[in-house]
Each structure stands twice: as C-alpha cells, then as structure tokens.
Design a protein around this motif. Structure first.
Motif, PDB file in Angstrom:
ATOM      1  N   UNK A 196       0.833  -1.206   0.000  1.00  0.00           N
ATOM      2  CA  UNK A 196       0.000   0.000   0.000  1.00  0.00           C
ATOM      3  C   UNK A 196       0.868   1.257   0.000  1.00  0.00           C
ATOM      4  N   UNK A 197       1.919   1.262   0.802  1.00  0.00           N
ATOM      5  CA  UNK A 197       2.827   2.415   0.839  1.00  0.00           C
ATOM      6  C   UNK A 197       3.496   2.622  -0.519  1.00  0.00           C
ATOM      7  N   UNK A 198       3.857   1.510  -1.177  1.00  0.00           N
ATOM      8  CA  UNK A 198       4.493   1.600  -2.488  1.00  0.00           C
ATOM      9  C   UNK A 198       3.512   2.142  -3.524  1.00  0.00           C
ATOM     10  N   UNK A 199       2.273   1.684  -3.478  1.00  0.00           N
ATOM     11  CA  UNK A 199       1.260   2.171  -4.413  1.00  0.00           C
ATOM     12  C   UNK A 199       1.059   3.672  -4.236  1.00  0.00           C
ATOM     13  N   UNK A 200       0.992   4.120  -2.997  1.00  0.00           N
ATOM     14  CA  UNK A 200       0.826   5.548  -2.716  1.00  0.00           C
ATOM     15  C   UNK A 200       1.978   6.347  -3.313  1.00  0.00           C
ATOM     16  N   UNK A 201       3.198   5.841  -3.158  1.00  0.00           N
ATOM     17  CA  UNK A 201       4.364   6.546  -3.696  1.00  0.00           C
ATOM     18  C   UNK A 201       4.319   6.601  -5.225  1.00  0.00           C
ATOM     19  N   UNK A 202       3.951   5.496  -5.862  1.00  0.00           N
ATOM     20  CA  UNK A 202       3.871   5.472  -7.327  1.00  0.00           C
ATOM     21  C   UNK A 202       2.821   6.473  -7.824  1.00  0.00           C
ATOM     22  N   UNK A 203       1.704   6.565  -7.128  1.00  0.00           N
ATOM     23  CA  UNK A 203       0.660   7.524  -7.500  1.00  0.00           C
ATOM     24  C   UNK A 203       1.197   8.945  -7.368  1.00  0.00           C
ATOM     25  N   UNK A 204       1.940   9.222  -6.293  1.00  0.00           N
ATOM     26  CA  UNK A 204       2.550  10.546  -6.116  1.00  0.00           C
ATOM     27  C   UNK A 204       3.471  10.899  -7.279  1.00  0.00           C
ATOM     28  N   UNK A 205       4.084   9.876  -7.869  1.00  0.00           N
ATOM     29  CA  UNK A 205       5.027  10.101  -8.969  1.00  0.00           C
ATOM     30  C   UNK A 205       4.353  10.156 -10.342  1.00  0.00           C
ATOM     31  N   UNK A 206       3.014   9.942 -10.369  1.00  0.00           N
ATOM     32  CA  UNK A 206       2.293  10.101 -11.622  1.00  0.00           C
ATOM     33  C   UNK A 206       1.689   8.847 -12.230  1.00  0.00           C
ATOM     34  N   UNK A 207       1.808   7.704 -11.554  1.00  0.00           N
ATOM     35  CA  UNK A 207       1.192   6.478 -12.063  1.00  0.00           C
ATOM     36  C   UNK A 207      -0.295   6.508 -11.704  1.00  0.00           C
ATOM     37  N   UNK A 208      -1.190   6.337 -12.661  1.00  0.00           N
ATOM     38  CA  UNK A 208      -2.624   6.331 -12.357  1.00  0.00           C
ATOM     39  C   UNK A 208      -2.989   5.152 -11.448  1.00  0.00           C
ATOM     40  N   UNK A 209      -3.837   5.403 -10.482  1.00  0.00           N
ATOM     41  CA  UNK A 209      -4.231   4.379  -9.515  1.00  0.00           C
ATOM     42  C   UNK A 209      -4.766   3.118 -10.194  1.00  0.00           C
ATOM     43  N   UNK A 210      -5.504   3.280 -11.294  1.00  0.00           N
ATOM     44  CA  UNK A 210      -6.099   2.108 -11.957  1.00  0.00           C
ATOM     45  C   UNK A 210      -5.048   1.209 -12.604  1.00  0.00           C
ATOM     46  N   UNK A 211      -3.816   1.655 -12.722  1.00  0.00           N
ATOM     47  CA  UNK A 211      -2.750   0.831 -13.303  1.00  0.00           C
ATOM     48  C   UNK A 211      -1.857   0.188 -12.248  1.00  0.00           C
ATOM     49  N   UNK A 212      -2.312   0.240 -11.003  1.00  0.00           N
ATOM     50  CA  UNK A 212      -1.554  -0.369  -9.906  1.00  0.00           C
ATOM     51  C   UNK A 212      -2.408  -1.425  -9.225  1.00  0.00           C
ATOM     52  N   UNK A 213      -1.854  -2.633  -9.139  1.00  0.00           N
ATOM     53  CA  UNK A 213      -2.486  -3.699  -8.363  1.00  0.00           C
ATOM     54  C   UNK A 213      -1.692  -3.865  -7.082  1.00  0.00           C
ATOM     55  N   UNK A 214      -2.363  -4.193  -5.999  1.00  0.00           N
ATOM     56  CA  UNK A 214      -1.647  -4.464  -4.753  1.00  0.00           C
ATOM     57  C   UNK A 214      -1.990  -5.850  -4.241  1.00  0.00           C
ATOM     58  N   UNK A 215      -1.003  -6.482  -3.643  1.00  0.00           N
ATOM     59  CA  UNK A 215      -1.144  -7.776  -2.999  1.00  0.00           C
ATOM     60  C   UNK A 215      -0.583  -7.564  -1.603  1.00  0.00           C
ATOM     61  N   UNK A 216      -1.449  -7.555  -0.592  1.00  0.00           N
ATOM     62  CA  UNK A 216      -1.054  -7.150   0.747  1.00  0.00           C
ATOM     63  C   UNK A 216      -1.022  -8.295   1.759  1.00  0.00           C
ATOM     64  N   UNK A 217      -0.737  -9.511   1.299  1.00  0.00           N
ATOM     65  CA  UNK A 217      -0.672 -10.655   2.208  1.00  0.00           C
ATOM     66  C   UNK A 217       0.704 -11.303   2.287  1.00  0.00           C
ATOM     67  N   UNK A 218       1.536 -11.143   1.257  1.00  0.00           N
ATOM     68  CA  UNK A 218       2.844 -11.799   1.216  1.00  0.00           C
ATOM     69  C   UNK A 218       3.750 -11.267   2.328  1.00  0.00           C
ATOM     70  N   UNK A 219       4.374 -12.194   3.051  1.00  0.00           N
ATOM     71  CA  UNK A 219       5.298 -11.761   4.101  1.00  0.00           C
ATOM     72  C   UNK A 219       6.748 -12.081   3.772  1.00  0.00           C
ATOM     73  N   UNK A 220       6.996 -12.820   2.685  1.00  0.00           N
ATOM     74  CA  UNK A 220       8.365 -12.996   2.184  1.00  0.00           C
ATOM     75  C   UNK A 220       8.288 -13.471   0.751  1.00  0.00           C
ATOM     76  N   UNK A 221       9.436 -13.417   0.072  1.00  0.00           N
ATOM     77  CA  UNK A 221       9.457 -13.861  -1.316  1.00  0.00           C
ATOM     78  C   UNK A 221      10.189 -15.156  -1.434  1.00  0.00           C
TER      79      UNK A 221
END
Length: 82
Positions: free
Chosen positions: A57-82
């Motif tokens: 969510x924090x990353x999506x907010x930052x991308x939007x601040x930089x000019x990425x439209x919200x509709x072009x961002x998907x978020x997955x907020x459950x992963x705790x490691x890769x």
C-alpha cells in the motif's frame, strides 16, 4: 539488476522492502512506457518500523505521487516474504 537490458513487459512486480526506492523504480519503468501495470506486493512484519500500512500500500501511494494512475496499480497485501 541495474545491468539488465530493459524490454517491455506486461507488468512489473515490485516486491516489498523497507524503503520506497523499489516503488520509485517501478514508477519509472511505468512512466517510461516499459510496463502498462505495476503489481505492488508485501505485508512483512519486519517493516512495521518503516510503514504504518503494508508496504504494498505504501508503495502504491508513492507510485501515485510520482504520476502512475491508480487504476494501473495492483496491490497484494498478504505476502510476508518472497
């Protein structure tokens, strides 16, 4: 990696972390036309000192601040490691 040759892709997956630098790189790739969508992922308990929300969510907010439209961002907020 910084040395990789950039080519177009369907989506850029931006893994969570403790700084927004990954989100900024994802936004850069989007704004330069390399990808039409960003997938922000992450909810690590290791980064609660850095973010009050899941890093996806924090990353999506930052991308939007930089000019990425919200509709072009998907978020997955459950992963705790890769």
């Amino acid at each position: 990696a910084e040395e990789d040759v950039l080519t177009a892709a369907d989506v850029a997956i931006v893994f969570g972390g403790r700084t927004v630098s990954r989100a900024e790189k994802g936004a850069e790739l989007y704004l330069q036309g390399y990808v039409p969508k960003l997938l922000m992922t992450g909810k690590s308990p290791n980064y609660t000192a850095f973010f009050s929300v899941p890093e996806a969510q924090a990353f999506a907010t930052r991308a939007i601040e930089l000019g990425v439209p919200e509709q072009d961002i998907w978020t997955e907020q459950q992963a705790i490691n890769i």
